[in-house]
Design an enzyme around this catalytic site. Structure first.
Site, short mmCIF file in Angstrom:
data_model
loop_
_atom_site.label_atom_id
_atom_site.label_comp_id
_atom_site.label_asym_id
_atom_site.label_seq_id
_atom_site.Cartn_x
_atom_site.Cartn_y
_atom_site.Cartn_z
N CYS A 127 0.83 -1.20 0.00
CA CYS A 127 0.00 0.00 0.00
C CYS A 127 0.87 1.26 0.00
O CYS A 127 1.53 1.54 -0.99
CB CYS A 127 -0.99 -0.06 1.17
SG CYS A 127 -2.37 1.08 0.96
N HIS A 154 -3.51 -5.62 1.05
CA HIS A 154 -2.83 -5.83 2.33
C HIS A 154 -2.80 -7.31 2.70
O HIS A 154 -3.74 -7.79 3.39
CB HIS A 154 -3.57 -5.08 3.44
CG HIS A 154 -3.39 -3.60 3.40
ND1 HIS A 154 -2.39 -2.95 4.09
CD2 HIS A 154 -4.08 -2.63 2.75
CE1 HIS A 154 -2.46 -1.64 3.88
NE2 HIS A 154 -3.48 -1.42 3.05
N GLU A 183 -1.18 -8.71 5.00
CA GLU A 183 -1.12 -8.89 6.46
C GLU A 183 -2.51 -8.85 7.10
O GLU A 183 -2.69 -9.30 8.22
CB GLU A 183 -0.19 -7.82 7.08
CG GLU A 183 -0.78 -6.43 7.27
CD GLU A 183 -0.83 -5.61 5.98
OE1 GLU A 183 -0.56 -6.17 4.90
OE2 GLU A 183 -1.15 -4.40 6.07
#
Lengths: 233, 81
Positions: free
Chosen positions: A92, A209, A211
């Site tokens: 990002c 993302h 994560e």
């Protein structure tokens, strides 16, 4: 202890806000050694296996996303690490910083809609022999969330053709069947590009993302495969 | 001495901010406006004692490396005394 012994540096800029999430997944969930690095430092930890530049709003997105972070002291070390073949992932805002640093090609513009977009998206994986995707073992697209205002990646015609021919377009926004189309493009990015490699294949920038989808409890764990790929080669 | 750097998105690049303002102007009934593009004006105070050439060179470097992203933006410099 399933995980191999691996050390990953996570860089924090003023305004980074996904650094804790990355540290949680890489450290607590996957069991790697995480070293947190403040942007004012000038050196990465010794024998670092990978560098992660997390998402957020470094320097409040002043001027352009990533433009000011690119000149933080640690970036010289990150650029040298990447140029020596080290594994670097920018997520990002991290992707935006890699573009501004010149480690990846093209530039980010505001989303075509003018809106902040936050939702899970499907990703077509361009190749499974890359440093970041060799452990992806699915016959469907990945599902990973995006959350950004400036993810409308662009470049000129000649650059796009070259990146495509070289297999540098690693992820494209698609539908759940894997079809890449304007309807599955959340931000206007050229060629539906969601993730891009450098020509050597050791640097990845991606808007989604991973994560945030690395634990079933949080909605999905497709993101985890990217981290295990890049650290267990 | 002051350098004014103007940064604009290059003409081929869509400007969502400009489009939104264009829509609002149209809602206001201001039919004279056909198009809107939004850029940035950056004012740089220049240290005393530099030659014009040296100052120009440094401001160009600032514009090219930091203030604008040449992939999607163009810049121009003007001077105020």
């Amino acid at each position: 202890m399933g995980a191999l012994s691996r050390r990953v540096a996570i860089i924090t800029f003023p305004g980074s806000n996904c650094d804790d999430d990355c540290a949680h997944v890489l450290g607590d969930v996957l069991g790697y050694e995480v070293v947190r690095v403040w942007h004012k430092e000038t050196q990465l930890p010794d024998s670092c296996d990978a560098v992660c530049i997390p998402g957020g709003f470094s320097y409040g997105d002043y001027l352009r996303s990533g433009a000011i972070a690119r000149f933080s002291p640690i970036m010289e070390a990150v650029i040298a690490f990447a140029n020596a073949g080290g594994t670097v992932i920018g997520i990002c805002n991290g992707f935006q910083i890699l573009l501004e640093s010149g480690l990846l090609e093209g530039a980010m513009q505001h989303n075509e809609s003018g809106k902040f977009v936050c939702k899970p998206v499907h990703l077509k994986v361009g190749r499974k022999d890359s440093r970041f995707t060799h452990k992806v073992d699915l016959d469907r697209p990945l599902l990973v969330p995006i959350a950004h205002m400036e993810g409308n990646w662009s470049c000129d015609d000649a650059t796009f053709e070259r990146l495509q021919a070289a297999g540098q377009i690693l992820f494209q926004y698609c539908d759940e069947e894997g079809v890449v189309s304007a309807a599955s493009n959340p931000n206007g990015a050229r060629g539906n590009v969601a993730g891009l490699l450098n020509v050597e294949g050791n640097v990845l920038g991606m808007m989604p993302h991973p994560e945030r989808y690395s634990e079933e409890l949080l909605g999905g764990e497709d993101g985890k495969m990217l981290f295990t790929s890049m650290l267990e080669r | 001495m002051r350098a004014i750097v103007e940064v604009m998105l290059n003409s081929k690049v869509l400007d969502p901010q400009g489009k939104a303002v264009e829509g609002a102007l149209s809602n206001m009934g201001l039919s004279a406006v056909k198009g809107v593009r939004i850029g940035k004006r950056i004012e740089l105070e220049i240290a005393e004692g530099l030659s014009q050439e040296e100052a120009q060179a440094q401001v160009e470097e600032a514009a090219d490396k930091l203030l604008a992203n040449p992939v999607i933006e163009t810049w121009s410099i003007s001077w105020e005394r």
